[in-house]
Design a protein around this motif. Structure first.
Motif, short mmCIF file in Angstrom:
data_model
loop_
_atom_site.label_atom_id
_atom_site.label_comp_id
_atom_site.label_asym_id
_atom_site.label_seq_id
_atom_site.Cartn_x
_atom_site.Cartn_y
_atom_site.Cartn_z
N ALA A 163 -1.98 14.75 -15.45
CA ALA A 163 -3.05 16.06 -15.71
C ALA A 163 -4.43 15.28 -14.57
O ALA A 163 -4.56 14.15 -14.57
CB ALA A 163 -3.24 16.26 -16.63
N VAL A 164 -4.54 16.10 -14.04
CA VAL A 164 -6.51 15.88 -13.21
C VAL A 164 -6.85 16.77 -13.65
O VAL A 164 -6.33 18.77 -12.80
CB VAL A 164 -5.71 15.52 -10.74
N LEU A 165 -7.88 17.23 -13.18
CA LEU A 165 -8.92 18.01 -13.71
C LEU A 165 -10.27 17.69 -13.54
O LEU A 165 -10.24 16.93 -13.35
CB LEU A 165 -9.06 18.14 -15.46
N PRO A 166 -10.47 18.14 -12.77
CA PRO A 166 -12.25 19.04 -11.44
C PRO A 166 -13.44 18.98 -12.45
O PRO A 166 -13.20 19.52 -13.81
CB PRO A 166 -12.08 20.04 -10.61
N ASP A 167 -13.66 18.12 -12.86
CA ASP A 167 -15.33 18.40 -13.02
C ASP A 167 -15.83 19.81 -11.99
O ASP A 167 -17.16 18.71 -11.58
CB ASP A 167 -16.33 17.00 -12.65
#
Length: 404
Positions: A393-397
């Motif tokens: 998973a990749v989540l933006p800050d």
């Protein structure tokens, strides 16, 4: 009934004046009376055909009849939706026709009385009488038409507002239903995250306790203590969640103090990245080989971002306990510019480890993807070529994105 009464009055007026017209022209009296009665009766159709009614009234005016028909016809014409150019033209025709008729009538009346008055005085009197008989009904009709159009526009506006309110009410009900569904989904997801991992570890420890109870009493005691700790942690988290549901204001009542309970998430807002070590330690104590690798400098993200990363790792470890007991697991956490990435990779299941027989509801990965997508990130999973499984998973800050 009002139109019928007006038409009868106009017909009677024209019929009575037709007697004088017959005496002036030599027409038979019954014929003149019938013609006047029929012409005056046309006022009955003033609402449907106002233009022909006014034209007939102007046409019979030289016969010294149709005055009521002119007054009522002009009022109806001005109050209708007929273009103002036509209304003005017919009004001018009525004024001119009445002026000429009155001028001739007054002039002849003055001659018959032997009183020769100046022509301009007769013309002035005829003009005033013509304007006095045509202007008031015309202005009153214009006012009545404008008022009617205003009332109709207000009624249409009220109907439109009522339809809009009904539509807004329907949309509000749809939004409320959507919010209820979302809330049910969120509660189900939170319950799954809280219960599934703890209970899975409890089942694994219970299976290990059953296996070593007779052979290694000391290890059995440790496993029993771990099962108790896991149960107390699950109860504590459930109590906090139920407190939120009962109060409804987002605040939780502090749980009752428990002795010998390992440290659970201390903040009421959910777990964070600093608690990944404790989460991995729980799986390691259950016999799982887990390795944690962190790339990049530690960054403090939004609460929802850190909580979602924690839940992704938690769900992945729970699935390994369920479907790949004994498999080695690698957890990789990468702090990047404006985003955080996590990868949980496990090898094939170790055939030596006993299957704990944990059930699977099939909603864990779906709920995990919903969490990640709600924050604008991406989540994928699938089997590896070596027979294992990977979840990433990749989540933006979002704070860094806005600042940038």
């Amino acid at each position: 009934m009002f139109d019928v009464i007006l038409a009868l009055l106009s017909a009677v007026e024209c019929a009575m004046l037709g007697v004088d017209f017959a005496g002036q022209t030599g027409l038979p009296v019954p014929l003149a009376v019938l013609m006047g009665f029929l012409a005056g009766g046309l006022l009955l159709f003033r609402r449907r055909w106002p233009i022909p009614v006014v034209l007939v009234a102007v046409a019979i005016m030289p016969a010294n009849m149709g005055y009521l028909m002119v007054v009522v016809g002009l009022y109806t014409l001005a109050a209708s939706e007929i273009p103002r150019r036509i209304t003005g033209l017919l009004a001018c025709m009525a004024v001119v026709g009445m002026f000429v008729v009155l001028l001739v009538h007054l002039h002849n009346l003055g001659d018959s009385d032997g009183d020769q008055q100046a022509l301009w005085i007769v013309a002035l009197i005829a003009g005033l009488m013509a304007v006095g008989m045509t202007a008031p009904p015309l202005l009153l009709g214009l006012y009545a038409g404008a008022r009617h159009r205003l009332v109709e526009s207000l009624r249409e506006r009220a109907d439109g507002l009522e339809r809009e309110l009904s539509l807004l009410a329907d949309r509000a009900e749809e939004r409320a239903e959507w919010a209820r569904n979302e809330e049910r989904t969120r509660i189900a997801r939170e319950m799954h995250d809280v219960v599934a991992h703890r209970v899975s570890l409890m089942v694994v420890h219970a299976a290990a306790l059953e296996a070593v109870a007779a052979k290694d009493p000391e290890k059995a005691v440790r496993n029993a203590a771990l099962v108790g700790d896991m149960g107390r942690q699950a109860l504590t988290e459930l109590r906090e969640m139920l407190g939120v549901l009962r109060t409804g204001d987002g605040t939780t009542r502090p749980p009752a103090p428990r002795a010998a309970v390992p440290k659970a998430p201390a903040n009421g807002d959910g777990p964070c990245l600093d608690e990944l070590d404790a989460l991995i330690g729980e799986s390691q104590r259950a016999g799982m080989t887990v390795e944690l690798n962190v790339d990049g400098e530690r960054v403090t993200y939004e609460r929802e971002v850190e909580q979602t990363v924690y839940r992704v790792v938690q769900e992945a470890l729970t699935n390994v306990h369920k479907h790949a007991p004994g498999a080695k697991v690698q957890v990789r956490l990468a702090h990047r510019v404006s985003e955080v990435a996590v990868l949980v990779l496990n090898g094939p299941a170790d055939g030596v480890a006993a299957d704990a027989g944990l059930p699977s509801g099939g909603n864990g990965l779906v709920g995990m993807k919903e969490r990640v997508s709600a924050l604008g990130g991406g989540c994928v999973w699938g089997a590896t070529d070596e027979g294992g499984f990977r979840v990433s998973a990749v989540l933006p800050d979002r704070r860094a994105v806005v600042a940038g």
